[in-house]
Every structure is written in C-alpha cells, then in structure tokens.
Design a protein around this motif. Structure first.
Motif, PDB file in Angstrom:
ATOM      1  N   UNK A  67       0.814  -1.271  -0.121  1.00  0.00           N
ATOM      2  CA  UNK A  67       0.126   0.018  -0.177  1.00  0.00           C
ATOM      3  C   UNK A  67       0.991   1.271  -0.049  1.00  0.00           C
ATOM      4  N   UNK A  68       1.982   1.147   0.719  1.00  0.00           N
ATOM      5  CA  UNK A  68       2.996   2.327   0.771  1.00  0.00           C
ATOM      6  C   UNK A  68       3.575   2.545  -0.541  1.00  0.00           C
ATOM      7  N   UNK A  69       3.731   1.662  -1.273  1.00  0.00           N
ATOM      8  CA  UNK A  69       4.321   1.741  -2.664  1.00  0.00           C
ATOM      9  C   UNK A  69       3.378   2.288  -3.660  1.00  0.00           C
ATOM     10  N   UNK A  70       1.940   1.873  -3.546  1.00  0.00           N
ATOM     11  CA  UNK A  70       1.034   2.412  -4.530  1.00  0.00           C
ATOM     12  C   UNK A  70       0.781   3.837  -4.034  1.00  0.00           C
ATOM     13  N   UNK A  71       0.947   4.156  -2.764  1.00  0.00           N
ATOM     14  CA  UNK A  71       0.541   5.519  -2.364  1.00  0.00           C
ATOM     15  C   UNK A  71       1.699   6.476  -2.718  1.00  0.00           C
ATOM     16  N   UNK A  72       2.823   5.889  -2.796  1.00  0.00           N
ATOM     17  CA  UNK A  72       4.129   6.830  -3.275  1.00  0.00           C
ATOM     18  C   UNK A  72       4.050   6.938  -4.707  1.00  0.00           C
ATOM     19  N   UNK A  73       3.637   6.013  -5.435  1.00  0.00           N
ATOM     20  CA  UNK A  73       3.206   6.177  -6.850  1.00  0.00           C
ATOM     21  C   UNK A  73       2.344   7.312  -7.334  1.00  0.00           C
ATOM     22  N   UNK A  74       1.349   7.271  -6.376  1.00  0.00           N
ATOM     23  CA  UNK A  74       0.089   8.448  -6.839  1.00  0.00           C
ATOM     24  C   UNK A  74       0.819   9.664  -6.244  1.00  0.00           C
ATOM     25  N   UNK A  75       1.728   9.654  -5.296  1.00  0.00           N
ATOM     26  CA  UNK A  75       2.158  11.015  -4.986  1.00  0.00           C
ATOM     27  C   UNK A  75       3.281  11.423  -6.230  1.00  0.00           C
ATOM     28  N   UNK A  76       4.083  10.454  -6.630  1.00  0.00           N
ATOM     29  CA  UNK A  76       5.002  10.691  -7.571  1.00  0.00           C
ATOM     30  C   UNK A  76       4.230  11.437  -8.948  1.00  0.00           C
ATOM     31  N   UNK A  77       3.181  10.730  -9.227  1.00  0.00           N
ATOM     32  CA  UNK A  77       2.299  11.018 -10.397  1.00  0.00           C
ATOM     33  C   UNK A  77       1.889  12.419 -10.373  1.00  0.00           C
ATOM     34  N   UNK A  78       1.470  12.927  -9.231  1.00  0.00           N
ATOM     35  CA  UNK A  78       0.933  14.171  -8.611  1.00  0.00           C
ATOM     36  C   UNK A  78       2.092  14.902  -9.076  1.00  0.00           C
ATOM     37  N   UNK A  79       3.254  14.728  -8.365  1.00  0.00           N
ATOM     38  CA  UNK A  79       4.365  15.652  -8.184  1.00  0.00           C
ATOM     39  C   UNK A  79       4.941  15.775  -9.757  1.00  0.00           C
ATOM     40  N   UNK A  80       4.972  14.935 -10.570  1.00  0.00           N
ATOM     41  CA  UNK A  80       5.247  14.847 -11.949  1.00  0.00           C
ATOM     42  C   UNK A  80       4.496  15.906 -12.716  1.00  0.00           C
ATOM     43  N   UNK A  81       3.137  15.748 -12.768  1.00  0.00           N
ATOM     44  CA  UNK A  81       2.277  16.615 -13.261  1.00  0.00           C
ATOM     45  C   UNK A  81       2.472  17.927 -12.859  1.00  0.00           C
ATOM     46  N   UNK A  82       2.332  18.262 -11.412  1.00  0.00           N
ATOM     47  CA  UNK A  82       2.512  19.487 -10.761  1.00  0.00           C
ATOM     48  C   UNK A  82       4.024  19.973 -11.192  1.00  0.00           C
ATOM     49  N   UNK A  83       4.906  19.613 -11.177  1.00  0.00           N
ATOM     50  CA  UNK A  83       6.443  19.768 -11.369  1.00  0.00           C
ATOM     51  C   UNK A  83       6.398  20.113 -12.994  1.00  0.00           C
ATOM     52  N   UNK A  84       5.710  19.431 -13.808  1.00  0.00           N
ATOM     53  CA  UNK A  84       5.833  19.897 -15.272  1.00  0.00           C
ATOM     54  C   UNK A  84       5.486  21.429 -15.341  1.00  0.00           C
ATOM     55  N   UNK A  85       4.047  21.491 -14.502  1.00  0.00           N
ATOM     56  CA  UNK A  85       3.223  22.881 -14.837  1.00  0.00           C
ATOM     57  C   UNK A  85       4.271  24.009 -14.124  1.00  0.00           C
ATOM     58  N   UNK A  86       4.759  23.663 -13.139  1.00  0.00           N
ATOM     59  CA  UNK A  86       5.553  24.424 -12.303  1.00  0.00           C
ATOM     60  C   UNK A  86       6.791  24.952 -13.215  1.00  0.00           C
ATOM     61  N   UNK A  87       7.455  23.818 -13.538  1.00  0.00           N
ATOM     62  CA  UNK A  87       8.760  24.407 -14.451  1.00  0.00           C
ATOM     63  C   UNK A  87       8.449  25.076 -15.680  1.00  0.00           C
ATOM     64  N   UNK A  88       7.110  24.870 -16.469  1.00  0.00           N
ATOM     65  CA  UNK A  88       6.829  25.771 -17.353  1.00  0.00           C
ATOM     66  C   UNK A  88       6.451  27.082 -16.831  1.00  0.00           C
ATOM     67  N   UNK A  89       5.842  27.296 -15.953  1.00  0.00           N
ATOM     68  CA  UNK A  89       5.532  28.648 -15.064  1.00  0.00           C
ATOM     69  C   UNK A  89       6.876  29.328 -14.887  1.00  0.00           C
TER      70      UNK A  89
END
Length: 97
Positions: A67-89
C-alpha cells in the motif's frame, strides 16, 4: 528513538534550508524572477514530494509495504504533473505587447 528526538528535526530543518538556498541560487543562475506566489508553489511541490516518501516509509514500518508503494506512486504522478506545470510557469517569459 531517533525520529522523535531533537537531532532529527534539527537535521530536517537544516536540509530544508539547504534546499531553499539551492533553489534560490539555481533560480538566480537561470535568471528567473521569483515572486511570493512562485515561491509558495515551489514549496508546495517540495512538501508533496517529501510527504510521498514519508508516507511510504511509515507504511513500510507498519508492514503495509504494498500500500505504501502504491501511495508513493500516486504521489509521484501528482508531483510529476505539478512539477511540469511549475517548470513551465517558472521558465515562461512574459510576451511584450
């Protein structure tokens, strides 16, 4: 326990300061103009990134590694999406009218 002692939180604070100083230096080298809301978004991204690892470690300690690994993956996907948007900004230049 190490994680409930003062030394742990001192080291965590020191790491946070080093990350902030490194990001400030990196932004100055790139020529980015950072105002308060860009700083706020950057700190929010770092908090989400860090909490993903903290959650994973906590769930490993409670014998819920899957469960921890799955939750970590969800967090990393959110960070990836948010990070790309932040980088472009952060890298966007204002268009002259």
């Amino acid at each position: 326990m190490f994680f409930t002692g003062g030394l742990f939180w001192f080291l965590m604070g020191a790491i946070g300061v080093l990350v902030a100083m490194g990001f400030k230096t990196f932004a100055e080298d790139k020529g980015w103009a950072l105002n308060w809301w860009k700083w706020l978004l950057s700190i929010l991204w770092y908090v989400i990134f860090s909490l993903s690892f903290y959650t994973w470690g906590t769930l490993i300690g409670e014998f819920e590694a899957g469960a921890g690994f799955k939750l970590w993956l969800v967090g990393m996907v959110i960070c990836l999406i948010f990070g790309v948007g932040l980088w472009r900004l952060l890298t966007a230049k204002l268009k002259a009218t």
